[in-house]
Write a protein that holds these residues in place. Sequence first.
Motif, PDB file in Angstrom:
ATOM      1  N   VAL A 130       0.858  -1.188   0.000  1.00 14.98           N
ATOM      2  CA  VAL A 130       0.000   0.000   0.000  1.00 14.98           C
ATOM      3  C   VAL A 130       0.893   1.237   0.000  1.00 14.98           C
ATOM      4  O   VAL A 130       1.636   1.483   0.947  1.00 14.98           O
ATOM      5  CB  VAL A 130      -0.919   0.020   1.246  1.00 14.98           C
TER       6      VAL A 130
ATOM      7  N   THR B 245      -2.574   5.080  -3.348  1.00 18.42           N
ATOM      8  CA  THR B 245      -3.717   5.658  -2.637  1.00 18.42           C
ATOM      9  C   THR B 245      -3.710   7.183  -2.730  1.00 18.42           C
ATOM     10  O   THR B 245      -2.666   7.791  -2.994  1.00 18.42           O
ATOM     11  CB  THR B 245      -3.674   5.270  -1.140  1.00 18.42           C
TER      12      THR B 245
ATOM     13  N   THR C   9      -6.614   3.946  -5.637  1.00 23.25           N
ATOM     14  CA  THR C   9      -7.892   4.154  -4.943  1.00 23.25           C
ATOM     15  C   THR C   9      -8.668   5.341  -5.543  1.00 23.25           C
ATOM     16  O   THR C   9      -9.892   5.286  -5.646  1.00 23.25           O
ATOM     17  CB  THR C   9      -7.685   4.359  -3.430  1.00 23.25           C
TER      18      THR C   9
ATOM     19  N   ALA D 133     -11.525   0.646   0.939  1.00 24.37           N
ATOM     20  CA  ALA D 133     -10.600  -0.033   1.856  1.00 24.37           C
ATOM     21  C   ALA D 133     -11.169  -1.386   2.304  1.00 24.37           C
ATOM     22  O   ALA D 133     -10.428  -2.376   2.401  1.00 24.37           O
ATOM     23  CB  ALA D 133     -10.332   0.856   3.068  1.00 24.37           C
TER      24      ALA D 133
ATOM     25  N   PHE E 282      -5.935   8.697   2.239  1.00 26.13           N
ATOM     26  CA  PHE E 282      -6.466   7.331   2.378  1.00 26.13           C
ATOM     27  C   PHE E 282      -5.930   6.627   3.628  1.00 26.13           C
ATOM     28  O   PHE E 282      -6.593   5.750   4.188  1.00 26.13           O
ATOM     29  CB  PHE E 282      -6.111   6.527   1.124  1.00 26.13           C
TER      30      PHE E 282
ATOM     31  N   GLU F 163     -13.719   6.287   0.338  1.00 26.13           N
ATOM     32  CA  GLU F 163     -12.403   5.681   0.597  1.00 26.13           C
ATOM     33  C   GLU F 163     -12.550   4.493   1.563  1.00 26.13           C
ATOM     34  O   GLU F 163     -11.889   3.460   1.391  1.00 26.13           O
ATOM     35  CB  GLU F 163     -11.433   6.726   1.182  1.00 26.13           C
TER      36      GLU F 163
END
Length: 171
Positions: free
Chosen positions: A5, A78, A32, A64, A82, A60
């Motif tokens: 991530v 992201t 994202t 997730a 985020f 968001e």
Amino acid sequence: MKNIVLIGFMGVGKGSVAREVATNSKYMTVDTDDMIESMQNTKIKNIFESEGEAYFRALEKDVAQWLEKSVKNTLISTGGGFYKVKNIKKIGTIVLLDSPFDAIIKRIKEHPNAEKKLKKRPLLQDLKEAKKLYDMRRPEYLALADIVVDVTDKSAFDCSKELLKKVKKYV
Ligand code: S3P
């Protein structure tokens, strides 16, 4: 492979580094912000204007939840905010792309599409406010990160190499 991530402030180069990692590894990649734009069939800027920031943050959270349940072997880039989603650590190894505020703004301003890059980001319209946001977020980014890659004055390719090397022990 665990997901990676990518977190970090607006304009630090998460998208560019993600594209290099995807090119130089077996990771698939998703973003994202792109997912939210597809889900809503409109741009982030319009979502902020018509529905407000809180609505965007709720989207968001939905993204997730889906990432945690359904996505593997993927590099997830992201949006800069985020990292606030509660389950972020359950999604994958957290990699922070780090750089000083002034270097980030310089990077954006030197881009051939600088104007577009600034315009599309509602939270970058007022640079004084953006600096405050940066100062508030940076310690939170650092606290969350498993890995930090300093991207200042480095190419996206070099950052991707460093990221892949550092991430090996987390796979
Ligand atoms: C935001 C960052 C943006 C986008 C939205 C909000 C933020 O993404 O998600 O405008 O809160 O920092 P980038 O980090 O890709 O600019």
